[in-house]
Design a protein around this motif. Structure first.
Motif, PDB file in Angstrom:
ATOM      1  N   LEU A 283     -23.359  34.572 -25.626  1.00  0.00           N
ATOM      2  CA  LEU A 283     -22.797  34.295 -26.947  1.00  0.00           C
ATOM      3  C   LEU A 283     -23.067  32.860 -27.417  1.00  0.00           C
ATOM      4  O   LEU A 283     -22.779  32.524 -28.567  1.00  0.00           O
ATOM      5  N   GLY A 284     -23.572  32.033 -26.511  1.00  0.00           N
ATOM      6  CA  GLY A 284     -23.806  30.632 -26.860  1.00  0.00           C
ATOM      7  C   GLY A 284     -22.528  29.847 -27.031  1.00  0.00           C
ATOM      8  O   GLY A 284     -22.448  28.933 -27.865  1.00  0.00           O
ATOM      9  N   LEU A 285     -21.507  30.185 -26.234  1.00  0.00           N
ATOM     10  CA  LEU A 285     -20.204  29.530 -26.340  1.00  0.00           C
ATOM     11  C   LEU A 285     -19.969  28.602 -25.152  1.00  0.00           C
ATOM     12  O   LEU A 285     -20.290  28.951 -24.011  1.00  0.00           O
ATOM     13  N   PRO A 286     -19.382  27.434 -25.374  1.00  0.00           N
ATOM     14  CA  PRO A 286     -19.031  26.557 -24.256  1.00  0.00           C
ATOM     15  C   PRO A 286     -17.889  27.164 -23.445  1.00  0.00           C
ATOM     16  O   PRO A 286     -16.944  27.728 -24.006  1.00  0.00           O
ATOM     17  N   LEU A 287     -17.992  27.058 -22.120  1.00  0.00           N
ATOM     18  CA  LEU A 287     -16.984  27.622 -21.224  1.00  0.00           C
ATOM     19  C   LEU A 287     -16.565  26.568 -20.213  1.00  0.00           C
ATOM     20  O   LEU A 287     -17.405  25.891 -19.617  1.00  0.00           O
ATOM     21  N   VAL A 288     -15.261  26.426 -20.018  1.00  0.00           N
ATOM     22  CA  VAL A 288     -14.712  25.610 -18.940  1.00  0.00           C
ATOM     23  C   VAL A 288     -14.006  26.545 -17.970  1.00  0.00           C
ATOM     24  O   VAL A 288     -13.188  27.382 -18.382  1.00  0.00           O
ATOM     25  N   VAL A 289     -14.336  26.424 -16.699  1.00  0.00           N
ATOM     26  CA  VAL A 289     -13.669  27.199 -15.649  1.00  0.00           C
ATOM     27  C   VAL A 289     -12.688  26.273 -14.941  1.00  0.00           C
ATOM     28  O   VAL A 289     -13.061  25.196 -14.481  1.00  0.00           O
ATOM     29  N   LYS A 290     -11.446  26.682 -14.890  1.00  0.00           N
ATOM     30  CA  LYS A 290     -10.417  25.880 -14.238  1.00  0.00           C
ATOM     31  C   LYS A 290      -9.870  26.659 -13.050  1.00  0.00           C
ATOM     32  O   LYS A 290      -9.341  27.758 -13.199  1.00  0.00           O
ATOM     33  N   ARG A 291     -10.012  26.096 -11.862  1.00  0.00           N
ATOM     34  CA  ARG A 291      -9.484  26.735 -10.660  1.00  0.00           C
ATOM     35  C   ARG A 291      -8.083  26.217 -10.388  1.00  0.00           C
ATOM     36  O   ARG A 291      -7.846  25.006 -10.406  1.00  0.00           O
ATOM     37  N   VAL A 292      -7.153  27.138 -10.144  1.00  0.00           N
ATOM     38  CA  VAL A 292      -5.757  26.771  -9.916  1.00  0.00           C
ATOM     39  C   VAL A 292      -5.247  27.457  -8.652  1.00  0.00           C
ATOM     40  O   VAL A 292      -5.837  28.437  -8.175  1.00  0.00           O
ATOM     41  N   ASP A 293      -4.165  26.934  -8.126  1.00  0.00           N
ATOM     42  CA  ASP A 293      -3.480  27.571  -7.008  1.00  0.00           C
ATOM     43  C   ASP A 293      -2.287  28.318  -7.576  1.00  0.00           C
ATOM     44  O   ASP A 293      -1.269  27.728  -7.930  1.00  0.00           O
ATOM     45  N   ALA A 294      -2.415  29.645  -7.719  1.00  0.00           N
ATOM     46  CA  ALA A 294      -1.372  30.461  -8.348  1.00  0.00           C
ATOM     47  C   ALA A 294      -0.518  31.199  -7.323  1.00  0.00           C
ATOM     48  O   ALA A 294       0.190  32.141  -7.672  1.00  0.00           O
ATOM     49  N   ARG A 295      -0.574  30.767  -6.064  1.00  0.00           N
ATOM     50  CA  ARG A 295       0.283  31.404  -5.061  1.00  0.00           C
ATOM     51  C   ARG A 295       1.748  31.126  -5.383  1.00  0.00           C
ATOM     52  O   ARG A 295       2.101  30.027  -5.783  1.00  0.00           O
ATOM     53  N   HIS A 296       2.605  32.137  -5.198  1.00  0.00           N
ATOM     54  CA  HIS A 296       4.006  31.983  -5.567  1.00  0.00           C
ATOM     55  C   HIS A 296       4.841  31.489  -4.390  1.00  0.00           C
ATOM     56  O   HIS A 296       4.565  31.801  -3.228  1.00  0.00           O
ATOM     57  N   ALA A 297       5.860  30.703  -4.720  1.00  0.00           N
ATOM     58  CA  ALA A 297       6.786  30.193  -3.708  1.00  0.00           C
ATOM     59  C   ALA A 297       7.804  31.270  -3.362  1.00  0.00           C
ATOM     60  O   ALA A 297       7.938  32.285  -4.057  1.00  0.00           O
ATOM     61  N   SER A 298       8.530  31.053  -2.294  1.00  0.00           N
ATOM     62  CA  SER A 298       9.570  31.997  -1.886  1.00  0.00           C
ATOM     63  C   SER A 298      10.601  32.128  -3.002  1.00  0.00           C
ATOM     64  O   SER A 298      11.098  31.132  -3.531  1.00  0.00           O
ATOM     65  N   GLY A 299      10.905  33.367  -3.379  1.00  0.00           N
ATOM     66  CA  GLY A 299      11.871  33.622  -4.437  1.00  0.00           C
ATOM     67  C   GLY A 299      11.286  33.588  -5.837  1.00  0.00           C
ATOM     68  O   GLY A 299      11.982  33.875  -6.808  1.00  0.00           O
ATOM     69  N   GLN A 300      10.016  33.248  -5.964  1.00  0.00           N
ATOM     70  CA  GLN A 300       9.360  33.203  -7.272  1.00  0.00           C
ATOM     71  C   GLN A 300       8.474  34.422  -7.443  1.00  0.00           C
ATOM     72  O   GLN A 300       7.811  34.854  -6.510  1.00  0.00           O
ATOM     73  N   SER A 301       8.455  34.988  -8.652  1.00  0.00           N
ATOM     74  CA  SER A 301       7.612  36.154  -8.886  1.00  0.00           C
ATOM     75  C   SER A 301       6.151  35.724  -8.974  1.00  0.00           C
ATOM     76  O   SER A 301       5.852  34.630  -9.468  1.00  0.00           O
ATOM     77  N   PRO A 302       5.218  36.568  -8.515  1.00  0.00           N
ATOM     78  CA  PRO A 302       3.788  36.244  -8.649  1.00  0.00           C
ATOM     79  C   PRO A 302       3.373  36.012 -10.092  1.00  0.00           C
ATOM     80  O   PRO A 302       2.557  35.135 -10.383  1.00  0.00           O
ATOM     81  N   GLU A 303       3.950  36.810 -11.017  1.00  0.00           N
ATOM     82  CA  GLU A 303       3.611  36.652 -12.437  1.00  0.00           C
ATOM     83  C   GLU A 303       4.023  35.284 -12.958  1.00  0.00           C
ATOM     84  O   GLU A 303       3.285  34.629 -13.693  1.00  0.00           O
ATOM     85  N   ASP A 304       5.238  34.838 -12.562  1.00  0.00           N
ATOM     86  CA  ASP A 304       5.727  33.549 -13.019  1.00  0.00           C
ATOM     87  C   ASP A 304       4.874  32.412 -12.457  1.00  0.00           C
ATOM     88  O   ASP A 304       4.542  31.452 -13.169  1.00  0.00           O
ATOM     89  N   ALA A 305       4.505  32.517 -11.184  1.00  0.00           N
ATOM     90  CA  ALA A 305       3.670  31.481 -10.565  1.00  0.00           C
ATOM     91  C   ALA A 305       2.321  31.381 -11.270  1.00  0.00           C
ATOM     92  O   ALA A 305       1.830  30.284 -11.562  1.00  0.00           O
ATOM     93  N   ALA A 306       1.712  32.535 -11.563  1.00  0.00           N
ATOM     94  CA  ALA A 306       0.421  32.546 -12.242  1.00  0.00           C
ATOM     95  C   ALA A 306       0.537  31.983 -13.657  1.00  0.00           C
ATOM     96  O   ALA A 306      -0.338  31.227 -14.113  1.00  0.00           O
ATOM     97  N   ARG A 307       1.618  32.337 -14.350  1.00  0.00           N
ATOM     98  CA  ARG A 307       1.811  31.841 -15.719  1.00  0.00           C
ATOM     99  C   ARG A 307       1.953  30.317 -15.742  1.00  0.00           C
ATOM    100  O   ARG A 307       1.342  29.635 -16.563  1.00  0.00           O
ATOM    101  N   ARG A 308       2.755  29.780 -14.831  1.00  0.00           N
ATOM    102  CA  ARG A 308       2.944  28.321 -14.790  1.00  0.00           C
ATOM    103  C   ARG A 308       1.627  27.613 -14.472  1.00  0.00           C
ATOM    104  O   ARG A 308       1.313  26.570 -15.048  1.00  0.00           O
ATOM    105  N   ALA A 309       0.869  28.186 -13.540  1.00  0.00           N
ATOM    106  CA  ALA A 309      -0.417  27.581 -13.186  1.00  0.00           C
ATOM    107  C   ALA A 309      -1.375  27.604 -14.376  1.00  0.00           C
ATOM    108  O   ALA A 309      -2.119  26.642 -14.610  1.00  0.00           O
ATOM    109  N   ARG A 310      -1.353  28.690 -15.145  1.00  0.00           N
ATOM    110  CA  ARG A 310      -2.236  28.784 -16.315  1.00  0.00           C
ATOM    111  C   ARG A 310      -1.907  27.713 -17.351  1.00  0.00           C
ATOM    112  O   ARG A 310      -2.802  27.070 -17.905  1.00  0.00           O
TER     113      ARG A 310
END
Length: 320
Positions: A70-97
């Motif tokens: 498409l000829g579009l600039p792309l930035v790839v950002k690597r994050v650690d989305a592992r969730h802590a004890s008592g935290q939902s995986p979805e919430d951990a991923a959302r905060r990391a994003r």
């Protein structure tokens, strides 16, 4: 009736230049392509590599190939989305994003001053969010589901496709001959949201064919009512003071006390009381009629206590 993708994009007017969160799935692929067509040279893609599944590298390569095509600039950002004890995986991923979006906008794209980020949640996602909130006994904030736009850390986020059904998005892509990738975790029914998608939405479709329109409309009504409550809470807090004076609180009705205390705790401390915690706090405020009456109640991750004529909240762990 749910909007078409074309209608949704016609109504979408973000501040440019714009970054689109691009996972490679159908929804973000359609949003990226539609934005790139509407604003040539003004659209950037951000791919978040969560690092939690083996297919993540394949997703990244797919997104790179699409953006090259498409000829579009792309930035790839690597994050650690592992969730802590008592935290939902979805919430951990959302905060990391969100942290990744902020870092990209402030650093990688600083030269073009990215101020707007578009996310590709759609009407089916909004229904799932509302059903999740109802299953947890949520109040108006939960029943408001996902906002169409909001500000966070200097960025404006948009969800322009909230009124568009998932099936319409896929039909739009198929009509253009555009391919996308499927995330295998989206069919893993150990996650509640996936069970809703696989089991409840087809049943609702068969029983109430217009449920997407009506559920999204209900969420919008809840959001409007919540906005009014926030206005009232701000006015009440200005009257009773910060920290809140107990006698001024007692002059309010119990529902208004609950409303202003939620607002104070959330805005000042990011503390969210449970229903039981808030009820106990209100009970203690009601009987606090003597100088010697003490209040010290767990609220969220900290303690709410009486200090003289006012209430205070603090987190003991932070003071250690």
């Amino acid at each position: 009736m749910t909007a078409t993708l074309a209608d949704a994009m016609a109504a979408f007017t973000p501040t440019l230049p714009l970054a689109v969160a691009f996972s490679g799935g159908a929804d973000s692929t359609a949003l990226l392509l539609a934005c790139a067509e509407k604003w040539p040279g003004q659209v950037h893609a951000i791919h978040i590599h969560h690092g939690v599944q083996a297919a993540g590298d394949d997703f990244e390569r797919h997104c790179q190939a699409v953006c090259v095509r498409l000829g579009l600039p792309l930035v790839v950002k690597r994050v650690d989305a592992r969730h802590a004890s008592g935290q939902s995986p979805e919430d951990a991923a959302r905060r990391a994003r969100y942290k990744a979006f902020e870092a990209v906008a402030l650093v990688e794209y600083a030269q073009v001053a990215i101020k707007s980020i578009a996310l590709a949640q759609h009407a089916d996602d909004q229904v799932e969010t509302l059903l999740l909130a109802l299953s947890r006994g949520a109040g108006l904030p939960g029943m408001s589901a996902m906002p169409a736009s909001w500000r966070r850390a200097g960025l404006t986020y948009h969800r322009p496709l909230l009124g568009v059904a998932a099936s319409d998005i896929r039909r739009w892509l198929v009509g253009r001959g555009v391919a996308w990738i499927e995330d295998p975790t989206n069919v893993d029914e150990q996650f509640t949201r996936n069970r809703i998608r696989a089991r409840l939405l087809p049943a609702l479709d068969a029983t109430f064919p217009q449920f997407r329109d009506t559920f999204v409309r209900s969420a919008a009504h809840a959001a409007q009512a919540q906005a009014v409550l926030l206005d009232v809470a701000a006015q009440d807090l200005a009257h009773i003071g910060d920290p809140p004076a107990i006698t001024q609180l007692q002059a309010l009705s119990r529902p208004r006390q609950a409303n202003v205390l939620r607002h104070w705790l959330n805005t000042a401390f990011q503390a969210v009381p449970s229903t039981a915690q808030l009820a106990e706090l209100l009970d203690q405020i009601a009987v606090c009629t003597t100088r010697g009456h003490q209040i010290r109640i767990k609220v969220g991750t900290g303690l709410c206590e009486r200090r003289g004529a006012v209430l205070h909240w603090y987190n003991p762990a932070v003071l250690l």
